[in-house]
Design a protein around this motif. Structure first.
Motif, PDB file in Angstrom:
ATOM      1  N   GLY A  31       0.816  -1.218   0.000  1.00 14.90           N
ATOM      2  CA  GLY A  31       0.000   0.000   0.000  1.00 14.90           C
ATOM      3  C   GLY A  31       0.843   1.258   0.000  1.00 14.90           C
ATOM      4  N   ILE A  32       1.786   1.347   0.960  1.00 17.65           N
ATOM      5  CA  ILE A  32       2.642   2.532   1.054  1.00 17.65           C
ATOM      6  C   ILE A  32       3.556   2.630  -0.162  1.00 17.65           C
ATOM      7  CG2 ILE A  32       4.488   3.617   2.381  1.00 17.65           C
ATOM      8  CD1 ILE A  32       1.804   3.860   3.713  1.00 17.65           C
ATOM      9  N   GLY A  33       4.121   1.476  -0.583  1.00 16.20           N
ATOM     10  CA  GLY A  33       4.995   1.491  -1.753  1.00 16.20           C
ATOM     11  C   GLY A  33       4.272   1.955  -2.995  1.00 16.20           C
ATOM     12  N   THR A  34       3.060   1.456  -3.183  1.00 14.97           N
ATOM     13  CA  THR A  34       2.276   1.873  -4.345  1.00 14.97           C
ATOM     14  C   THR A  34       1.962   3.363  -4.285  1.00 14.97           C
ATOM     15  OG1 THR A  34       1.263  -0.313  -4.481  1.00 14.97           O
ATOM     16  CG2 THR A  34       0.155   1.473  -5.650  1.00 14.97           C
ATOM     17  N   SER A 282      -4.801   1.064  -2.941  1.00 11.04           N
ATOM     18  CA  SER A 282      -3.837   0.062  -2.477  1.00 11.04           C
ATOM     19  C   SER A 282      -3.624   0.169  -0.976  1.00 11.04           C
ATOM     20  CB  SER A 282      -2.504   0.245  -3.212  1.00 11.04           C
ATOM     21  OG  SER A 282      -2.676   0.121  -4.603  1.00 11.04           O
ATOM     22  N   LEU A 283      -3.618   1.391  -0.465  1.00 12.92           N
ATOM     23  CA  LEU A 283      -3.429   1.592   0.976  1.00 12.92           C
ATOM     24  C   LEU A 283      -4.607   1.037   1.762  1.00 12.92           C
ATOM     25  CD1 LEU A 283      -1.266   2.843   2.753  1.00 12.92           C
ATOM     26  CD2 LEU A 283      -2.558   4.979   2.732  1.00 12.92           C
ATOM     27  N   ILE A 284      -5.803   1.221   1.253  1.00 13.66           N
ATOM     28  CA  ILE A 284      -6.994   0.694   1.926  1.00 13.66           C
ATOM     29  C   ILE A 284      -6.958  -0.831   1.949  1.00 13.66           C
ATOM     30  CG2 ILE A 284      -9.506   0.476   1.744  1.00 13.66           C
ATOM     31  CD1 ILE A 284      -9.538   3.340   0.661  1.00 13.66           C
ATOM     32  N   VAL A 285      -6.515  -1.411   0.825  1.00 16.54           N
ATOM     33  CA  VAL A 285      -6.391  -2.865   0.780  1.00 16.54           C
ATOM     34  C   VAL A 285      -5.408  -3.347   1.842  1.00 16.54           C
ATOM     35  CG1 VAL A 285      -5.626  -4.811  -0.622  1.00 16.54           C
ATOM     36  CG2 VAL A 285      -7.027  -3.013  -1.643  1.00 16.54           C
ATOM     37  N   GLY A 286      -4.297  -2.638   2.003  1.00 17.64           N
ATOM     38  CA  GLY A 286      -3.338  -2.996   3.039  1.00 17.64           C
ATOM     39  C   GLY A 286      -3.925  -2.868   4.431  1.00 17.64           C
ATOM     40  N   ALA A 287      -4.712  -1.811   4.668  1.00 17.42           N
ATOM     41  CA  ALA A 287      -5.340  -1.620   5.981  1.00 17.42           C
ATOM     42  C   ALA A 287      -6.314  -2.742   6.289  1.00 17.42           C
ATOM     43  CB  ALA A 287      -6.048  -0.268   6.019  1.00 17.42           C
ATOM     44  N   ILE A 288      -7.082  -3.164   5.299  1.00 20.79           N
ATOM     45  CA  ILE A 288      -8.021  -4.278   5.502  1.00 20.79           C
ATOM     46  C   ILE A 288      -7.264  -5.554   5.839  1.00 20.79           C
ATOM     47  CG2 ILE A 288      -9.734  -5.736   4.356  1.00 20.79           C
ATOM     48  CD1 ILE A 288     -10.591  -3.283   2.758  1.00 20.79           C
ATOM     49  N   GLY A 289      -6.114  -5.745   5.183  1.00 21.98           N
ATOM     50  CA  GLY A 289      -5.304  -6.928   5.491  1.00 21.98           C
ATOM     51  C   GLY A 289      -4.811  -6.916   6.922  1.00 21.98           C
ATOM     52  N   ILE A 290      -4.350  -5.745   7.391  1.00 25.50           N
ATOM     53  CA  ILE A 290      -3.888  -5.645   8.778  1.00 25.50           C
ATOM     54  C   ILE A 290      -5.024  -5.923   9.749  1.00 25.50           C
ATOM     55  CG2 ILE A 290      -2.976  -4.065  10.515  1.00 25.50           C
ATOM     56  CD1 ILE A 290      -1.404  -2.683   8.355  1.00 25.50           C
ATOM     57  N   ALA A 291      -6.180  -5.326   9.494  1.00 30.57           N
ATOM     58  CA  ALA A 291      -7.332  -5.530  10.382  1.00 30.57           C
ATOM     59  C   ALA A 291      -7.736  -6.997  10.419  1.00 30.57           C
ATOM     60  CB  ALA A 291      -8.498  -4.660   9.913  1.00 30.57           C
ATOM     61  N   ASN A 292      -7.751  -7.629   9.274  1.00 31.82           N
ATOM     62  CA  ASN A 292      -8.166  -9.031   9.207  1.00 31.82           C
ATOM     63  C   ASN A 292      -7.206  -9.936   9.969  1.00 31.82           C
ATOM     64  OD1 ASN A 292      -9.734 -11.261   8.226  1.00 31.82           O
ATOM     65  ND2 ASN A 292      -8.111 -11.649   6.741  1.00 31.82           N
ATOM     66  N   VAL A 293      -5.897  -9.746   9.737  1.00 31.00           N
ATOM     67  CA  VAL A 293      -4.920 -10.597  10.397  1.00 31.00           C
ATOM     68  C   VAL A 293      -4.886 -10.315  11.899  1.00 31.00           C
ATOM     69  CG1 VAL A 293      -2.478 -11.193  10.516  1.00 31.00           C
ATOM     70  CG2 VAL A 293      -3.562 -10.834   8.304  1.00 31.00           C
ATOM     71  N   GLY A 374      -2.011   1.275  10.399  1.00 27.38           N
ATOM     72  CA  GLY A 374      -2.001   0.141  11.312  1.00 27.38           C
ATOM     73  C   GLY A 374      -2.797   0.401  12.575  1.00 27.38           C
ATOM     74  N   LEU A 375      -2.691   1.631  13.071  1.00 25.42           N
ATOM     75  CA  LEU A 375      -3.443   2.000  14.272  1.00 25.42           C
ATOM     76  C   LEU A 375      -4.942   1.913  14.028  1.00 25.42           C
ATOM     77  CD1 LEU A 375      -3.473   3.186  17.166  1.00 25.42           C
ATOM     78  CD2 LEU A 375      -3.426   5.463  16.106  1.00 25.42           C
ATOM     79  N   LEU A 376      -5.386   2.486  12.912  1.00 24.20           N
ATOM     80  CA  LEU A 376      -6.819   2.462  12.614  1.00 24.20           C
ATOM     81  C   LEU A 376      -7.298   1.043  12.337  1.00 24.20           C
ATOM     82  CD1 LEU A 376      -7.085   5.618  10.308  1.00 24.20           C
ATOM     83  CD2 LEU A 376      -7.681   5.425  12.727  1.00 24.20           C
ATOM     84  N   ALA A 377      -6.446   0.250  11.672  1.00 25.32           N
ATOM     85  CA  ALA A 377      -6.839  -1.121  11.358  1.00 25.32           C
ATOM     86  C   ALA A 377      -6.948  -1.986  12.608  1.00 25.32           C
ATOM     87  CB  ALA A 377      -5.834  -1.738  10.393  1.00 25.32           C
ATOM     88  N   GLY A 378      -6.219  -1.621  13.670  1.00 22.42           N
ATOM     89  CA  GLY A 378      -6.258  -2.429  14.877  1.00 22.42           C
ATOM     90  C   GLY A 378      -7.272  -1.997  15.905  1.00 22.42           C
ATOM     91  N   VAL A 379      -8.053  -0.960  15.604  1.00 18.86           N
ATOM     92  CA  VAL A 379      -9.014  -0.456  16.591  1.00 18.86           C
ATOM     93  C   VAL A 379     -10.057  -1.510  16.937  1.00 18.86           C
ATOM     94  CG1 VAL A 379     -10.866   1.214  16.966  1.00 18.86           C
ATOM     95  CG2 VAL A 379      -8.676   1.973  16.025  1.00 18.86           C
ATOM     96  N   TYR A 380     -10.713  -2.051  15.930  1.00 19.99           N
ATOM     97  CA  TYR A 380     -11.783  -3.023  16.206  1.00 19.99           C
ATOM     98  C   TYR A 380     -11.260  -4.301  16.848  1.00 19.99           C
ATOM     99  CZ  TYR A 380     -15.423  -6.493  15.452  1.00 19.99           C
ATOM    100  OH  TYR A 380     -16.335  -7.501  15.636  1.00 19.99           O
ATOM    101  N   PRO A 381     -10.176  -4.914  16.308  1.00 21.05           N
ATOM    102  CA  PRO A 381      -9.685  -6.119  16.975  1.00 21.05           C
ATOM    103  C   PRO A 381      -9.260  -5.879  18.420  1.00 21.05           C
ATOM    104  CG  PRO A 381      -8.783  -5.964  14.770  1.00 21.05           C
ATOM    105  CD  PRO A 381      -9.456  -4.677  15.053  1.00 21.05           C
ATOM    106  N   SER A 382      -8.631  -4.723  18.681  1.00 25.20           N
ATOM    107  CA  SER A 382      -8.197  -4.446  20.049  1.00 25.20           C
ATOM    108  C   SER A 382      -9.384  -4.226  20.980  1.00 25.20           C
ATOM    109  CB  SER A 382      -7.283  -3.214  20.063  1.00 25.20           C
ATOM    110  OG  SER A 382      -7.982  -2.071  19.604  1.00 25.20           O
ATOM    111  N   LEU A 383     -10.416  -3.561  20.500  1.00 26.39           N
ATOM    112  CA  LEU A 383     -11.616  -3.380  21.320  1.00 26.39           C
ATOM    113  C   LEU A 383     -12.275  -4.724  21.608  1.00 26.39           C
ATOM    114  CD1 LEU A 383     -13.235  -0.182  19.730  1.00 26.39           C
ATOM    115  CD2 LEU A 383     -12.010  -0.380  21.906  1.00 26.39           C
ATOM    116  N   ARG A 384     -12.295  -5.586  20.629  1.00 31.35           N
ATOM    117  CA  ARG A 384     -12.894  -6.908  20.846  1.00 31.35           C
ATOM    118  C   ARG A 384     -12.081  -7.709  21.854  1.00 31.35           C
ATOM    119  NH1 ARG A 384     -15.253 -10.920  16.196  1.00 31.35           N
ATOM    120  NH2 ARG A 384     -15.821 -12.656  17.591  1.00 31.35           N
ATOM    121  N   ALA A 385     -10.754  -7.578  21.795  1.00 30.83           N
ATOM    122  CA  ALA A 385      -9.917  -8.288  22.762  1.00 30.83           C
ATOM    123  C   ALA A 385     -10.113  -7.739  24.168  1.00 30.83           C
ATOM    124  CB  ALA A 385      -8.452  -8.181  22.359  1.00 30.83           C
TER     125      ALA A 385
END
Length: 398
Positions: A31-34, A282-293, A374-385
């Motif tokens: 994402g960032i590279g693109t 491309s950046l959004i796709v990368g963010a979705i990948g981080i959130a999913n993983v 990465g911070l925004l992508a981890g908001v939901y998983p971290s709240l769920r944890a």
């Protein structure tokens, strides 16, 4: 938990599953590279496009002279263009006279018309000052162009455009061929070709001003062609009407190229906007990948989360740990992506022989963008944890 301990735990969590962390980081890298590549290549290409703008178009100025009223002096005379040559930035200029009546004239190479034979070729007739070859950036391919002496003598000579000469079958002027039209004969002394401006003159018969006025009544300047150095067109366009006719400058119409700085900004803005959209996708796709993983990681570490909660970790600490992990992954992806993007932009520029154009703020800000993603992508998983109850988490299958 101190910030240092939180960072240590986050790094340990990232390194605990190196392959998964690497694949997750790869999404941010892409994402960032693109983003860096698209914006960098777009900026470089935009500058290259503007740099390759036709220099001829950027330095050509034309002054249109309206016809004079009856029994009045023409606004611009043939000697008046000397004032234009004295302007700063002017490289060459020439005056030109053309009329609709002489735009289609039957021109012959033989004064004898045989029954059933061709009557000649339909060509245009124009009068021009002797500096015309330089003004149209052309070359005399045969013979010579008429000079001041021919004009002073009112010599009955003519120069043919290269296409006109081809149509008439004239390739050489050593034997002084003649052309005939409107009851007059003119000796061809040269052939002018390679027109970069006023290509229609290639199918014309060009006469000295005095000869055209005496024989055809074509003596009023209706156009002045000016060539300038690069960057001087706008200034010359403002000054040339005053130089040609100080008392009636507003009566002249000047055709000048647009300002290159505005064209550069317009091209660069359009290209940047297009590629910026692609980079953001491309950046959004990368963010979705981080959130999913990150979410999958939370589900796999339910037992760990329950143990930490049972040992006294607060909800905020659990959320902070997973936020820090996702931010770390985003930061690493941003650093690697910015470095790879910069290398790609420089490499493409080197292969294409371009000058690389890359905003330093983009390269330096890319890691920050990666961390934010990465911070925004981890908001939901971290709240769920953080919302997991210790007892339920410990009872969950590992």
């Amino acid at each position: 938990m101190a910030p240092r301990d939180l960072w240590t735990e986050a790094v340990a969590g990232v390194l605990a599953r190196p392959l998964r962390s690497a694949l997750t980081t790869l999404g941010t890298v892409l994402g960032i590279g693109t983003l860096v590549i698209t914006i960098g290549v777009a900026s470089t290409a935009a500058h290259q496009i503007v740099g390759r703008f036709n220099a001829l178009t950027a330095t050509s100025v034309t002054v249109e002279v309206p016809p004079p009223a009856s029994d009045t002096v023409p606004l611009v005379d043939w000697e008046g263009i000397a004032a234009v040559d004295r302007l700063a930035g002017v490289e060459s200029s020439a005056a030109l006279a053309q009329t609709d009546e002489l735009a289609a004239v039957q021109v012959r190479t033989n004064d004898v018309v045989t029954p059933g034979g061709l009557s000649g070729q339909t060509l245009a007739v124009a009068a021009a000052s002797p500096s015309l070859p330089a003004a149209v950036r052309g070359d005399v391919t045969a013979g010579r162009f008429y000079d001041g002496g021919d004009i002073a003598r009112h010599a009955r000579v003519a120069v043919l455009g290269d296409q006109a000469a081809r149509l008439l079958g004239i390739t050489e002027v050593n034997d002084s061929p003649a052309v005939f039209f409107n009851g007059h004969s003119f000796t061809v002394i040269g052939i002018l070709g390679g027109f970069k401006r006023e290509q229609r003159l290639s199918t014309s018969v060009i006469l000295p001003p005095t000869t055209a006025r005496d024989r055809l009544g074509l003596g009023t300047v209706n156009r002045v062609l000016i060539n300038t150095s690069l960057g001087a067109a706008q200034q010359v366009a403002r000054q040339s009407p005053v130089a040609l006719t100080p008392n009636s400058a507003k009566a002249l119409t000047v055709l000048a190229p647009p300002d290159l700085s505005k064209a550069r900004k317009g091209v660069q803005g359009d290209v940047n906007s297009l590629f910026l959209v692609l980079g953001l996708v491309s950046l959004i796709v990368g963010a979705i990948g981080i959130a999913n993983v990150t979410l999958v990681t939370v589900m796999e570490r339910v037992g760990e989360i329950g143990l930490r909660r049972a040992l006294g970790a607060s909800r905020r600490q659990i959320a902070g740990q997973f936020l820090m992990e996702s931010t770390t992954i985003g930061l690493l992806g941003g650093v690697i992506g910015a470095a790879l993007g910069t290398v790609v932009v420089v490499s493409v520029s080197a292969v294409k022989d371009w000058t690389p154009v890359l905003d330093g703020r983009l390269a330096l800000g890319a890691p920050v963008v990666g961390a934010v993603v990465g911070l925004l992508a981890g908001v939901y998983p971290s709240l769920r944890a953080s919302r997991m109850e210790p007892v339920e988490a410990l009872r969950a299958p590992s």
